[in-house]
Motif scaffolding. Structure first.
Motif, PDB file in Angstrom:
ATOM      1  N   GLU A  68       0.852  -1.195   0.000  1.00 18.36           N
ATOM      2  CA  GLU A  68       0.000   0.000   0.000  1.00 18.36           C
ATOM      3  C   GLU A  68       0.882   1.238   0.000  1.00 18.36           C
ATOM      4  O   GLU A  68       1.581   1.508   0.977  1.00 18.36           O
ATOM      5  CB  GLU A  68      -0.913   0.005   1.230  1.00 18.36           C
ATOM      6  N   GLY A  70      -0.404   4.380  -1.515  1.00 15.31           N
ATOM      7  CA  GLY A  70      -1.168   5.567  -1.834  1.00 15.31           C
ATOM      8  C   GLY A  70      -0.968   5.918  -3.292  1.00 15.31           C
ATOM      9  O   GLY A  70      -0.157   5.319  -3.999  1.00 15.31           O
ATOM     10  N   THR A  74      -2.570   0.869  -4.603  1.00 17.67           N
ATOM     11  CA  THR A  74      -3.395   0.646  -3.424  1.00 17.67           C
ATOM     12  C   THR A  74      -3.919  -0.778  -3.412  1.00 17.67           C
ATOM     13  O   THR A  74      -4.210  -1.350  -4.453  1.00 17.67           O
ATOM     14  CB  THR A  74      -4.578   1.633  -3.360  1.00 17.67           C
ATOM     15  N   SER A  82      -7.313   4.906  -4.776  1.00 15.76           N
ATOM     16  CA  SER A  82      -6.758   5.465  -3.550  1.00 15.76           C
ATOM     17  C   SER A  82      -7.299   6.859  -3.241  1.00 15.76           C
ATOM     18  O   SER A  82      -7.470   7.697  -4.132  1.00 15.76           O
ATOM     19  CB  SER A  82      -5.235   5.530  -3.644  1.00 15.76           C
ATOM     20  N   LEU A  84      -5.496   8.520  -0.899  1.00 17.39           N
ATOM     21  CA  LEU A  84      -4.299   9.086  -0.290  1.00 17.39           C
ATOM     22  C   LEU A  84      -3.420   9.714  -1.372  1.00 17.39           C
ATOM     23  O   LEU A  84      -3.350   9.204  -2.487  1.00 17.39           O
ATOM     24  CB  LEU A  84      -3.487   7.996   0.421  1.00 17.39           C
ATOM     25  N   LEU A 106      -1.737   6.762   6.669  1.00 14.54           N
ATOM     26  CA  LEU A 106      -1.619   5.407   6.145  1.00 14.54           C
ATOM     27  C   LEU A 106      -1.442   4.408   7.281  1.00 14.54           C
ATOM     28  O   LEU A 106      -2.043   3.323   7.270  1.00 14.54           O
ATOM     29  CB  LEU A 106      -0.449   5.336   5.158  1.00 14.54           C
TER      30      LEU A 106
END
Length: 490
Positions: A68, A70, A74, A82, A84, A106
């Motif tokens: 992961e 971002g 993702t 995502s 993020l 996160l």
């Protein structure tokens, strides 16, 4: 009863698996000291926390990792994209506090679902714009910029109680090959590797990073073996002062699977100094994957390690050292008291990171999107439909594979978008290295001078004939920010 050497071999293995529940083979392995598991997209459900609890119940020492990052990469939001900021967006903004806050957020999200190790951030300095596998996953092409944002993200993640894993040592940024499919060679002078590509790893070590992932790349000056299997390269990592867990990149990638094999790779990686062996995502072979591909790959690694231990080809002390490092990390995370995550507004960060070249016309009431991005890779779902969906909203959208499309198909896509009304938007991701994408932009400009380009890839270094909104990630949050700019002017 499982013998002692088999348990020892399991204690340094980190497999992926099929499904959203614990299969029987995995439960048995966890009960026999398996180091843990890595989550990929196929493991994600609305009740991921329960799956994590089940894994930890089977083995309280188990480390659960997730790929992961971002932005464009993702797993937690695999179905929707995502929310993020991604590394390239954070690098473009160059606000250390934003990167640290993103890392903390996160950590909050992953710890909430029982994940222990985040396979990020990417510490590669993306000095080759042709790079097919890093690109916007990197903070940028400047070593000092990448270093400061890697350190900030590590601090955010680990203050939140998750272990960070910076990747891919000694740097995957100066390659135009994807190690999922080939074995890249980095033909740089070692002085450049030391001064540029190792700098973010030094910064991560200084920030106290818990784990570092190796790259399946060859540096000829340091030997013919890929870094993951090369004691000289992994020894260099220890010389830099890193005392944490060295994690391999996935052993099922072609650079390893098609050379020494998963089993051979597992043994050689341990002998070279790796501690935790990521076996990989069993869905990667696609239609060629067996129904028990996850178990097959795990057993290939475990049985090869056991055989090497029994024959004396692999030192028991070396594997015990690796196991002890992995267990020390597990104990550290179990005892950690995560700091409270600060208030976080990812959308505001991404909006600040947007860059526009050229003059945008007045805001539009609707967008008609021609999605001409490259096809997805094993590492990045570049062409995921949720990006175009978020950009188009209720408007028209069409997918166009420009690498394969005929002139007639290109014209038909542009005509369909024009007929639908709304502003014509070309969604691309490789404007500097993909001639077909650039040609489509030229074709669209001749048809509609009011069209606009949204670039989800590396920022264009060569001018395009239409205005460009530089997003820097194939993510939902990036597409939503671009849409807001084009529809509302903000």
């Amino acid at each position: 009863m499982t013998d002692e050497l088999t348990r020892l071999a399991s204690s340094v293995l980190w497999p992926g698996f099929f499904g959203t529940s614990v299969p029987a083979w995995l439960r048995a392995a966890l009960e026999d000291d398996l180091a843990g598991v890595v989550y990929f997209g196929q493991n994600i459900s609305s009740d991921l926390a329960s799956l994590s609890a089940e894994i930890h119940a089977a083995n309280p020492h188990a480390l659960i990792g997730i790929d992961e990052e971002g932005g464009s990469v993702t797993r937690l939001e695999v179905a929707t994209g995502s929310t993020l900021p991604g590394a390239a967006q954070l690098g473009a903004l160059d606000d250390i506090s934003a990167s640290e806050a993103t890392g903390a957020e996160l950590a909050r999200r992953t710890r909430a679902v029982g994940v222990d190790v985040v396979l990020g951030p990417v510490a590669d300095v993306n000095t080759d714009p042709r790079n097919p596998v890093i690109g916007v996953r990197s903070f940028g092409a400047d070593a000092a910029l990448v270093a400061r944002h890697v350190a900030a993200t590590v601090q955010g993640l680990q203050s939140g109680g998750a272990a960070a894993c910076v990747k891919h040592f000694p740097g995957h940024g100066d390659t135009h090959l994807d190690s999922h499919h080939a074995l890249p060679v980095i033909a740089l002078d070692t002085s450049e590797i030391e001064s540029v590509h190792l700098e973010p790893f030094r910064a991560a070590i200084a920030a106290g990073v818990d784990t570092i992932m190796t790259a399946h790349i060859v540096v000829p000056a340091w030997g013919e073996q890929p870094a993951t299997l090369n004691p000289a390269v992994l020894g260099r990592l220890r010389e830099l002062g890193f005392e944490g867990v060295i994690i391999t990149d996935a052993l099922d990638m072609a650079a390893i699977r098609e050379s020494v094999g998963i089993g051979g790779g597992a043994v050689q990686a341990l002998a070279a100094g790796a501690d935790l062996l990521c076996i990989g995502n069993p869905t990667n072979p696609g239609d060629a994957a067996a129904s028990d591909q996850d178990e097959q790959d795990f057993l290939a690694a475990r049985e090869a390690i056991v055989a090497a231990l029994r024959s004396g080809a692999l030192s028991r002390e070396r594997v015990e050292q690796a196991r002890d490092r992995v267990r020390a990390l597990s104990a550290k995370l179990a005892a950690a008291t995560p700091a409270e995550a600060p208030a976080f507004d990812g959308a505001a960060i991404v909006r600040r990171a947007l860059r526009v070249t050229g003059e945008l016309d007045a805001v539009a009431s609707a967008l008609s999107v021609v999605d001409a991005r490259r096809r997805s890779t094993l590492a990045v779902d570049s062409a995921a439909s949720y990006v175009a969906e978020a950009l188009a909203g209720d408007g028209f959208r069409v997918r166009l594979d420009v690498a394969r499309a005929t002139d007639e198909e290109r014209d038909a896509a542009l005509a369909g978008a024009a007929a639908a009304g709304g502003r014509l938007v070309l969604l691309i991701d490789r404007p500097d290295v993909d001639a077909e994408q650039r040609e489509l932009v030229e074709r669209a400009a001749r048809r509609d001078p009011h069209a606009v380009v949204v670039n989800a890839g590396l920022a264009a270094q060569h001018p395009l004939s239409l205005p460009v909104v530089e997003v820097g990630a194939a993510s939902r949050i990036g597409a939503e920010a671009a849409r807001s700019l084009l529809i509302h002017g903000a």
